[in-house]
Write a protein that holds these residues in place. Sequence first.
Motif, PDB file in Angstrom:
ATOM      1  N   LYS A  42       0.830  -1.198   0.000  1.00 11.98           N
ATOM      2  CA  LYS A  42       0.000   0.000   0.000  1.00 11.98           C
ATOM      3  C   LYS A  42       0.869   1.254   0.000  1.00 11.98           C
ATOM      4  O   LYS A  42       1.895   1.316   0.635  1.00 11.98           O
ATOM      5  N   GLY A  43       0.399   2.235  -0.686  1.00 15.93           N
ATOM      6  CA  GLY A  43       1.113   3.493  -0.709  1.00 15.93           C
ATOM      7  C   GLY A  43       0.153   4.615  -0.998  1.00 15.93           C
ATOM      8  O   GLY A  43      -1.056   4.448  -0.980  1.00 15.93           O
ATOM      9  N   GLU A  44       0.707   5.765  -1.292  1.00 19.27           N
ATOM     10  CA  GLU A  44      -0.131   6.909  -1.612  1.00 19.27           C
ATOM     11  C   GLU A  44      -0.800   6.686  -2.967  1.00 19.27           C
ATOM     12  O   GLU A  44      -0.166   6.273  -3.934  1.00 19.27           O
ATOM     13  N   VAL A  45      -2.116   6.949  -3.008  1.00 17.51           N
ATOM     14  CA  VAL A  45      -2.832   6.883  -4.272  1.00 17.51           C
ATOM     15  C   VAL A  45      -2.575   8.173  -5.036  1.00 17.51           C
ATOM     16  O   VAL A  45      -2.782   9.270  -4.505  1.00 17.51           O
ATOM     17  N   ASP A  46      -2.123   8.048  -6.266  1.00 15.99           N
ATOM     18  CA  ASP A  46      -1.776   9.198  -7.081  1.00 15.99           C
ATOM     19  C   ASP A  46      -3.050   9.945  -7.496  1.00 15.99           C
ATOM     20  O   ASP A  46      -3.925   9.388  -8.154  1.00 15.99           O
ATOM     21  N   LYS A  47      -3.171  11.209  -7.103  1.00 17.91           N
ATOM     22  CA  LYS A  47      -4.334  12.005  -7.458  1.00 17.91           C
ATOM     23  C   LYS A  47      -4.435  12.205  -8.969  1.00 17.91           C
ATOM     24  O   LYS A  47      -5.523  12.407  -9.505  1.00 17.91           O
ATOM     25  N   GLU A  48      -3.294  12.159  -9.656  1.00 17.56           N
ATOM     26  CA  GLU A  48      -3.303  12.309 -11.107  1.00 17.56           C
ATOM     27  C   GLU A  48      -3.962  11.116 -11.795  1.00 17.56           C
ATOM     28  O   GLU A  48      -4.301  11.193 -12.976  1.00 17.56           O
ATOM     29  N   THR A  49      -4.118  10.015 -11.058  1.00 23.89           N
ATOM     30  CA  THR A  49      -4.820   8.851 -11.597  1.00 23.89           C
ATOM     31  C   THR A  49      -6.319   8.973 -11.360  1.00 23.89           C
ATOM     32  O   THR A  49      -7.123   8.654 -12.248  1.00 23.89           O
ATOM     33  N   ILE A  50      -6.694   9.436 -10.183  1.00 23.53           N
ATOM     34  CA  ILE A  50      -8.098   9.450  -9.785  1.00 23.53           C
ATOM     35  C   ILE A  50      -8.857  10.657 -10.330  1.00 23.53           C
ATOM     36  O   ILE A  50      -9.963  10.516 -10.865  1.00 23.53           O
ATOM     37  N   MET A  51      -8.279  11.853 -10.226  1.00 21.53           N
ATOM     38  CA  MET A  51      -9.014  13.069 -10.567  1.00 21.53           C
ATOM     39  C   MET A  51      -9.437  13.148 -12.043  1.00 21.53           C
ATOM     40  O   MET A  51     -10.558  13.597 -12.328  1.00 21.53           O
ATOM     41  N   PRO A  52      -8.586  12.733 -13.007  1.00 24.16           N
ATOM     42  CA  PRO A  52      -9.079  12.726 -14.393  1.00 24.16           C
ATOM     43  C   PRO A  52     -10.294  11.816 -14.595  1.00 24.16           C
ATOM     44  O   PRO A  52     -11.191  12.156 -15.381  1.00 24.16           O
ATOM     45  N   LEU A  53     -10.333  10.686 -13.876  1.00 21.84           N
ATOM     46  CA  LEU A  53     -11.496   9.801 -13.948  1.00 21.84           C
ATOM     47  C   LEU A  53     -12.737  10.490 -13.390  1.00 21.84           C
ATOM     48  O   LEU A  53     -13.811  10.458 -14.003  1.00 21.84           O
ATOM     49  N   VAL A  54     -12.580  11.113 -12.226  1.00 21.41           N
ATOM     50  CA  VAL A  54     -13.707  11.786 -11.582  1.00 21.41           C
ATOM     51  C   VAL A  54     -14.204  12.942 -12.444  1.00 21.41           C
ATOM     52  O   VAL A  54     -15.420  13.094 -12.679  1.00 21.41           O
ATOM     53  N   MET A  55     -13.291  13.768 -12.945  1.00 23.14           N
ATOM     54  CA  MET A  55     -13.683  14.921 -13.751  1.00 23.14           C
ATOM     55  C   MET A  55     -14.340  14.500 -15.056  1.00 23.14           C
ATOM     56  O   MET A  55     -15.308  15.128 -15.513  1.00 23.14           O
TER      57      MET A  55
ATOM     58  N   ILE B  42      -3.880   8.213 -18.239  1.00 24.08           N
ATOM     59  CA  ILE B  42      -5.265   8.582 -17.944  1.00 24.08           C
ATOM     60  C   ILE B  42      -5.444  10.082 -18.144  1.00 24.08           C
ATOM     61  O   ILE B  42      -4.787  10.889 -17.479  1.00 24.08           O
ATOM     62  N   ASP B  43      -6.332  10.424 -19.064  1.00 23.29           N
ATOM     63  CA  ASP B  43      -6.538  11.828 -19.418  1.00 23.29           C
ATOM     64  C   ASP B  43      -8.041  12.084 -19.557  1.00 23.29           C
ATOM     65  O   ASP B  43      -8.753  11.291 -20.194  1.00 23.29           O
ATOM     66  N   GLN B  44      -8.512  13.177 -18.983  1.00 25.05           N
ATOM     67  CA  GLN B  44      -9.941  13.487 -19.002  1.00 25.05           C
ATOM     68  C   GLN B  44     -10.472  13.626 -20.425  1.00 25.05           C
ATOM     69  O   GLN B  44     -11.511  13.048 -20.779  1.00 25.05           O
ATOM     70  N   ARG B  45      -9.783  14.384 -21.265  1.00 18.74           N
ATOM     71  CA  ARG B  45     -10.252  14.601 -22.630  1.00 18.74           C
ATOM     72  C   ARG B  45     -10.259  13.310 -23.440  1.00 18.74           C
ATOM     73  O   ARG B  45     -11.165  13.070 -24.250  1.00 18.74           O
ATOM     74  N   LEU B  46      -9.266  12.455 -23.211  1.00 19.00           N
ATOM     75  CA  LEU B  46      -9.216  11.185 -23.938  1.00 19.00           C
ATOM     76  C   LEU B  46     -10.404  10.306 -23.572  1.00 19.00           C
ATOM     77  O   LEU B  46     -11.041   9.698 -24.449  1.00 19.00           O
ATOM     78  N   ILE B  47     -10.727  10.246 -22.288  1.00 21.23           N
ATOM     79  CA  ILE B  47     -11.865   9.437 -21.849  1.00 21.23           C
ATOM     80  C   ILE B  47     -13.162   9.970 -22.448  1.00 21.23           C
ATOM     81  O   ILE B  47     -14.000   9.210 -22.938  1.00 21.23           O
ATOM     82  N   GLU B  48     -13.329  11.290 -22.439  1.00 21.25           N
ATOM     83  CA  GLU B  48     -14.547  11.889 -22.996  1.00 21.25           C
ATOM     84  C   GLU B  48     -14.641  11.648 -24.498  1.00 21.25           C
ATOM     85  O   GLU B  48     -15.728  11.411 -25.034  1.00 21.25           O
ATOM     86  N   ASN B  49     -13.510  11.693 -25.192  1.00 21.21           N
ATOM     87  CA  ASN B  49     -13.516  11.433 -26.638  1.00 21.21           C
ATOM     88  C   ASN B  49     -13.857   9.988 -26.962  1.00 21.21           C
ATOM     89  O   ASN B  49     -14.520   9.705 -27.961  1.00 21.21           O
TER      90      ASN B  49
END
Length: 257
Positions: free
Chosen positions: A106-119, A155-162
């Motif tokens: 276990k370690g720190e969860v990278d916010k750069e992984t989670i926030m693009p998914l959430v947004m 993981i990128d917000q725009r890529l997921i939306e596209n």
Amino acid sequence: MFFEFGLKDIIDIVLVALMLYYVYRLMKESRSLNVFIGILVFVIMWLIVSQVLEMRLLGSIMDKLVSVGVIGLIVLFQEDIRHFLYSLGAHRKVNNLVKLFMKSNKGEVDKETIMPLVMACMSMSRGKVGALIVVERGVILDDICETGDIIDARIDQRLIENIFFKNSPLHDGAVIISKQRIKAAGCILPVSHKQDIPKELGLRHRAAMGISQDSDALAIIVSEETGRISVALHGEFQLRLSAEQLESILTKEMLLQ
């Protein structure tokens, strides 16, 4: 016989009853209940004929059918057997016991992984764009990835939306997130046959439930009709999630993987 009946026999009966109940529930969910009941009736008849009535000829015929029938049952119920064994291994108490003897990573969860998914989910929710995103955890989903197109991108917000844009050729399938990367898109998921899924939930929700039953993956669903965000995990739905709730679930479950 009464005086020879002890604590060990009681435990034996209770364990058999629990096993039969668990198999019954599993067969009920997979729509194989009638076949299971038929097999149970045949086994009871076999025991009565061979053990109680001691009919040698009929008993020997049924003995042969039982010995050969085991192979047939394995072929007939291979998916149910796999699901049963997976459910045993994926049970929370079993996992906790295994983790006692394994090193924790276990370690720190990278916010750069989670926030693009959430947004991305919030943006698609506002636009009522249907989406299905599967986050791989302990169970490898390479067989699911092979049903779609391999992307292997960050993981990128725009890529997921596209990907889930209505005119995109990949928008109907699922996106697989593996090792903090978008591994594949347009993937086909197993559909759940649970009878208690609300009728207002569509095929995306049934597919999300299916992958959450067959693996420990977390599936995020954005409804095309209502724009509501849901999560399927361990065969259960968490419906009508806010951005904060989705972020909390992702952070917690990705820490526990």
